[in-house]
Write a protein that holds these residues in place. Structure first.
Motif, PDB file in Angstrom:
ATOM      1  N   ASP A 152      19.452 -76.924  11.479  1.00 45.59           N
ATOM      2  CA  ASP A 152      19.073 -76.749  12.887  1.00 45.59           C
ATOM      3  C   ASP A 152      17.789 -75.939  13.025  1.00 45.59           C
ATOM      4  OD1 ASP A 152      21.260 -78.181  13.661  1.00 45.59           O
ATOM      5  OD2 ASP A 152      22.515 -76.437  14.104  1.00 45.59           O
ATOM      6  N   ALA A 153      17.653 -74.872  12.239  1.00 42.82           N
ATOM      7  CA  ALA A 153      16.438 -74.067  12.311  1.00 42.82           C
ATOM      8  C   ALA A 153      15.241 -74.847  11.782  1.00 42.82           C
ATOM      9  CB  ALA A 153      16.616 -72.770  11.533  1.00 42.82           C
ATOM     10  N   ALA A 154      15.434 -75.637  10.728  1.00 41.73           N
ATOM     11  CA  ALA A 154      14.342 -76.450  10.199  1.00 41.73           C
ATOM     12  C   ALA A 154      13.920 -77.511  11.209  1.00 41.73           C
ATOM     13  CB  ALA A 154      14.758 -77.094   8.882  1.00 41.73           C
ATOM     14  N   ARG A 155      14.873 -78.064  11.945  1.00 42.31           N
ATOM     15  CA  ARG A 155      14.529 -79.048  12.974  1.00 42.31           C
ATOM     16  C   ARG A 155      13.694 -78.396  14.081  1.00 42.31           C
ATOM     17  NH1 ARG A 155      19.224 -80.564  13.864  1.00 42.31           N
ATOM     18  NH2 ARG A 155      19.255 -82.496  12.640  1.00 42.31           N
ATOM     19  N   ALA A 156      14.076 -77.184  14.477  1.00 44.70           N
ATOM     20  CA  ALA A 156      13.289 -76.466  15.478  1.00 44.70           C
ATOM     21  C   ALA A 156      11.896 -76.150  14.945  1.00 44.70           C
ATOM     22  CB  ALA A 156      14.008 -75.180  15.870  1.00 44.70           C
ATOM     23  N   PHE A 157      11.802 -75.773  13.679  1.00 47.88           N
ATOM     24  CA  PHE A 157      10.509 -75.480  13.056  1.00 47.88           C
ATOM     25  C   PHE A 157       9.622 -76.721  13.079  1.00 47.88           C
ATOM     26  CE2 PHE A 157       8.320 -73.941   8.925  1.00 47.88           C
ATOM     27  CZ  PHE A 157       7.268 -73.422   9.664  1.00 47.88           C
ATOM     28  N   GLY A 158      10.192 -77.862  12.734  1.00 48.36           N
ATOM     29  CA  GLY A 158       9.413 -79.094  12.749  1.00 48.36           C
ATOM     30  C   GLY A 158       8.923 -79.452  14.141  1.00 48.36           C
ATOM     31  N   ARG A 182      10.599 -76.216   2.272  1.00 47.93           N
ATOM     32  CA  ARG A 182      10.560 -77.674   2.355  1.00 47.93           C
ATOM     33  C   ARG A 182      11.650 -78.093   3.343  1.00 47.93           C
ATOM     34  NH1 ARG A 182       6.959 -76.266  -0.248  1.00 47.93           N
ATOM     35  NH2 ARG A 182       6.013 -77.164  -2.109  1.00 47.93           N
ATOM     36  N   PHE A 183      11.396 -79.123   4.098  1.00 45.94           N
ATOM     37  CA  PHE A 183      12.417 -79.593   5.025  1.00 45.94           C
ATOM     38  C   PHE A 183      13.617 -80.120   4.251  1.00 45.94           C
ATOM     39  CE2 PHE A 183       8.747 -79.750   7.886  1.00 45.94           C
ATOM     40  CZ  PHE A 183       9.299 -79.162   9.024  1.00 45.94           C
ATOM     41  N   PRO A 184      14.836 -79.796   4.684  1.00 46.35           N
ATOM     42  CA  PRO A 184      16.035 -80.263   3.964  1.00 46.35           C
ATOM     43  C   PRO A 184      16.120 -81.782   3.958  1.00 46.35           C
ATOM     44  CG  PRO A 184      16.622 -79.284   6.088  1.00 46.35           C
ATOM     45  CD  PRO A 184      15.172 -78.989   5.870  1.00 46.35           C
ATOM     46  N   GLY A 185      16.941 -82.279   3.053  1.00 52.67           N
ATOM     47  CA  GLY A 185      17.047 -83.719   2.877  1.00 52.67           C
ATOM     48  C   GLY A 185      17.418 -84.465   4.134  1.00 52.67           C
ATOM     49  N   GLU A 186      18.218 -83.847   4.998  1.00 50.95           N
ATOM     50  CA  GLU A 186      18.635 -84.499   6.235  1.00 50.95           C
ATOM     51  C   GLU A 186      17.450 -84.804   7.148  1.00 50.95           C
ATOM     52  OE1 GLU A 186      21.961 -81.552   5.191  1.00 50.95           O
ATOM     53  OE2 GLU A 186      19.821 -81.837   4.856  1.00 50.95           O
ATOM     54  N   LEU A 187      16.342 -84.041   6.983  1.00 49.56           N
ATOM     55  CA  LEU A 187      15.159 -84.219   7.829  1.00 49.56           C
ATOM     56  C   LEU A 187      13.983 -84.790   7.063  1.00 49.56           C
ATOM     57  CD1 LEU A 187      15.323 -80.809   9.753  1.00 49.56           C
ATOM     58  CD2 LEU A 187      16.258 -83.015  10.459  1.00 49.56           C
ATOM     59  N   CYS A 188      14.213 -85.219   5.851  1.00 52.86           N
ATOM     60  CA  CYS A 188      13.127 -85.741   5.024  1.00 52.86           C
ATOM     61  C   CYS A 188      12.479 -86.961   5.683  1.00 52.86           C
ATOM     62  CB  CYS A 188      13.670 -86.129   3.649  1.00 52.86           C
ATOM     63  SG  CYS A 188      12.389 -86.594   2.472  1.00 52.86           S
ATOM     64  N   ARG A 246      11.129 -86.976   8.580  1.00 59.45           N
ATOM     65  CA  ARG A 246      11.048 -86.796  10.041  1.00 59.45           C
ATOM     66  C   ARG A 246       9.847 -85.953  10.425  1.00 59.45           C
ATOM     67  NH1 ARG A 246       9.933 -85.926  14.352  1.00 59.45           N
ATOM     68  NH2 ARG A 246      11.171 -85.616  16.239  1.00 59.45           N
ATOM     69  N   TYR A 247       9.525 -84.949   9.590  1.00 63.96           N
ATOM     70  CA  TYR A 247       8.398 -84.060   9.872  1.00 63.96           C
ATOM     71  C   TYR A 247       7.476 -84.000   8.659  1.00 63.96           C
ATOM     72  CZ  TYR A 247      11.724 -82.429  13.416  1.00 63.96           C
ATOM     73  OH  TYR A 247      12.626 -82.372  14.432  1.00 63.96           O
ATOM     74  N   ALA A 248       6.201 -83.811   8.917  1.00 63.52           N
ATOM     75  CA  ALA A 248       5.241 -83.651   7.828  1.00 63.52           C
ATOM     76  C   ALA A 248       5.458 -82.306   7.161  1.00 63.52           C
ATOM     77  CB  ALA A 248       3.809 -83.749   8.361  1.00 63.52           C
ATOM     78  N   GLU A 249       5.460 -82.289   5.829  1.00 66.84           N
ATOM     79  CA  GLU A 249       5.672 -81.051   5.097  1.00 66.84           C
ATOM     80  C   GLU A 249       4.508 -80.083   5.320  1.00 66.84           C
ATOM     81  OE1 GLU A 249       8.218 -79.973   3.628  1.00 66.84           O
ATOM     82  OE2 GLU A 249       9.476 -81.735   3.279  1.00 66.84           O
ATOM     83  N   LEU A 250       4.817 -78.813   5.264  1.00 71.55           N
ATOM     84  CA  LEU A 250       3.823 -77.759   5.420  1.00 71.55           C
ATOM     85  C   LEU A 250       2.983 -77.688   4.149  1.00 71.55           C
ATOM     86  CD1 LEU A 250       3.161 -75.562   7.579  1.00 71.55           C
ATOM     87  CD2 LEU A 250       4.605 -74.008   6.253  1.00 71.55           C
ATOM     88  N   ASP A 251       1.649 -77.781   4.290  1.00 75.01           N
ATOM     89  CA  ASP A 251       0.777 -77.691   3.121  1.00 75.01           C
ATOM     90  C   ASP A 251       0.236 -76.272   2.982  1.00 75.01           C
ATOM     91  OD1 ASP A 251      -1.100 -77.474   5.134  1.00 75.01           O
ATOM     92  OD2 ASP A 251      -2.000 -79.442   4.793  1.00 75.01           O
ATOM     93  N   ASP A 252      -0.559 -76.044   1.919  1.00 77.07           N
ATOM     94  CA  ASP A 252      -1.066 -74.695   1.670  1.00 77.07           C
ATOM     95  C   ASP A 252      -1.987 -74.211   2.783  1.00 77.07           C
ATOM     96  OD1 ASP A 252       0.358 -74.274  -0.599  1.00 77.07           O
ATOM     97  OD2 ASP A 252      -1.297 -74.569  -2.004  1.00 77.07           O
ATOM     98  N   MET A 253      -2.753 -75.110   3.397  1.00 79.24           N
ATOM     99  CA  MET A 253      -3.600 -74.694   4.506  1.00 79.24           C
ATOM    100  C   MET A 253      -2.750 -74.156   5.647  1.00 79.24           C
ATOM    101  SD  MET A 253      -6.165 -76.838   6.994  1.00 79.24           S
ATOM    102  CE  MET A 253      -4.781 -77.382   7.996  1.00 79.24           C
ATOM    103  N   GLY A 254      -1.643 -74.841   5.945  1.00 77.02           N
ATOM    104  CA  GLY A 254      -0.746 -74.379   6.997  1.00 77.02           C
ATOM    105  C   GLY A 254      -0.092 -73.058   6.646  1.00 77.02           C
ATOM    106  N   ARG A 255       0.283 -72.885   5.386  1.00 74.28           N
ATOM    107  CA  ARG A 255       0.893 -71.623   4.973  1.00 74.28           C
ATOM    108  C   ARG A 255      -0.106 -70.477   5.087  1.00 74.28           C
ATOM    109  NH1 ARG A 255       2.979 -75.366   1.173  1.00 74.28           N
ATOM    110  NH2 ARG A 255       5.242 -75.639   1.382  1.00 74.28           N
TER     111      ARG A 255
END
Length: 380
Positions: free
Chosen positions: A290-296, A329-335, A337-346
């Protein structure tokens, strides 16, 4: 700085509290209960092998900041104030004490001021001068944090005060980003500890008894307003939209759990509204999916250049949050669905965005270049 296997990340913690909630500073039972509740939440959220002692938690010291913040991969941090002078004799987390701590660690901490709802427009007099004299880079505005003390964001005097403060150098306004977790209806479920965790925390012996007499607690001062306590937060999103539109050079920072995620995402249309991830980063351990979905959803709405890292220290020590954000990394349930965070974003979330908003100089090349449209004062 945090060194991962692939990159070095400069970390700017946009939410650190240096408070004194020790018994000698508590102005009665309400102050004691407030600190006890914060300590209960710390046990739920911190999740580190070495637990912080209750007395150590109640009063933040320079040694604690050195060990847990500077030693927790944080290069620079913003000290967020919260006075609560009805509950604490000398104030809970006043800017004056922050200034003394900042002198112990030159170049490490940035100061913020406060607009206290209990004082209203009278308490905001001279705020612009205080901003200039103390080099305050931002303001903490809790629209309500005690019963009977509320500042509607539509107040004309508030708009004038924030405009003058921005001209004096306090260009960032944190709305309700305090140590108290939101408790009003509509708060996202991922920010609420699981029942099993709450039961486990309640089973441990409490450091502070319920009777909480001020003399027994160590203070010889009389009880002041013993029936008052910290109240619920919250604000009207419509009033916020009007305020942010009227003050495009002021950068507003909202907590990720200050309202339902869908409502918060709608505020992304305002280019000077940003999100502080303190509650969300802690929630990733409590409710992973749920928190990962909100993050995405927040990433899609605000983008990586309008999200800030915050630990809420001492509620949560930052080292674990830094490591987990770098490895996120987004959990498998959300794989997919959202673009993964890259190093620039971090880089942007961990330090670049807060450094830009608070005008904190960083070493050349420490973070990727930020688009010109996102420079401070341009409605970033």
């Amino acid at each position: 700085m945090y060194r991962s296997a692939t990159a070095d990340f400069v970390v700017v913690d946009a939410q650190v509290h240096a408070w004194d909630g020790s018994p000698s500073n508590q102005a009665g039972p309400s102050g004691e209960a407030y600190v006890a509740e914060l300590y209960r939440r710390h046990r739920l959220l911190d999740r580190q092998p070495h637990a912080v002692d209750a007395d150590e938690f109640a009063r933040v010291t320079g040694e604690g900041l050195r060990a847990d913040v500077i030693g927790g991969h944080v290069d620079r941090a913003v000290l967020q104030p919260l006075t609560l002078d009805d509950l604490f004799v000398l104030g809970f987390s006043p800017t004056a004490w922050h200034a003394e701590l900042a002198e112990e660690f030159p170049g490490r901490f940035v100061l913020a001021g406060e607009v206290d709802p209990a004082l209203g427009s009278a308490g905001a007099r001279g705020l612009a001068a205080r901003v200039r004299n103390a080099d305050l880079r931002g303001l903490h505005l809790a629209p309500v944090h005690r019963p009977g003390a509320r500042i509607p964001l539509g107040e004309p005097w508030l708009r004038r005060v924030l405009a003058r403060a921005e001209q004096s150098g306090a260009t960032v306004v944190h709305l309700g980003v305090g140590p108290s977790t939101p408790s009003w209806p509509g708060v996202p479920g991922w920010s609420i500890p699981r029942r099993a965790d709450v039961a486990a925390a309640a089973a441990r012996p409490r450091r502070w008894p319920d009777w909480a007499h001020p003399v027994r607690a160590g203070s010889a001062l009389p009880v002041r307003s013993p029936d008052r306590s910290a109240g619920q937060g919250g604000f009207d999103p419509t009033q916020l939209r009007d305020l942010a539109a009227a003050l495009p050079r002021v950068q507003f920072v909202l907590g990720a759990a200050c309202m339902p995620t869908a409502s918060l995402c709608r505020l992304a249309r305002l280019p000077n509204v940003h999100v502080l991830l303190t509650e969300l980063l802690a929630g990733l351990r409590l409710h992973r999916v749920d928190a990962a979905r909100a993050f995405g959803s927040l990433l899609e709405a605000f983008g990586v250049h309008r999200m800030l890292f915050g630990s809420g220290y001492p509620l949560v020590r930052p080292a674990r949050l830094v490591r987990e954000l770098v490895d996120f990394r987004f959990p498998g349930e959300l794989c997919g669905r959202y673009a993964e965070l890259d190093d620039m974003g971090r880089h942007a979330i961990l330090g670049g965005n807060a450094a830009r908003l608070y005008r904190i100089p960083l070493p050349a090349g420490a973070v990727p270049a930020v688009p010109a449209a996102l420079s401070p004062g341009a409605g970033s």
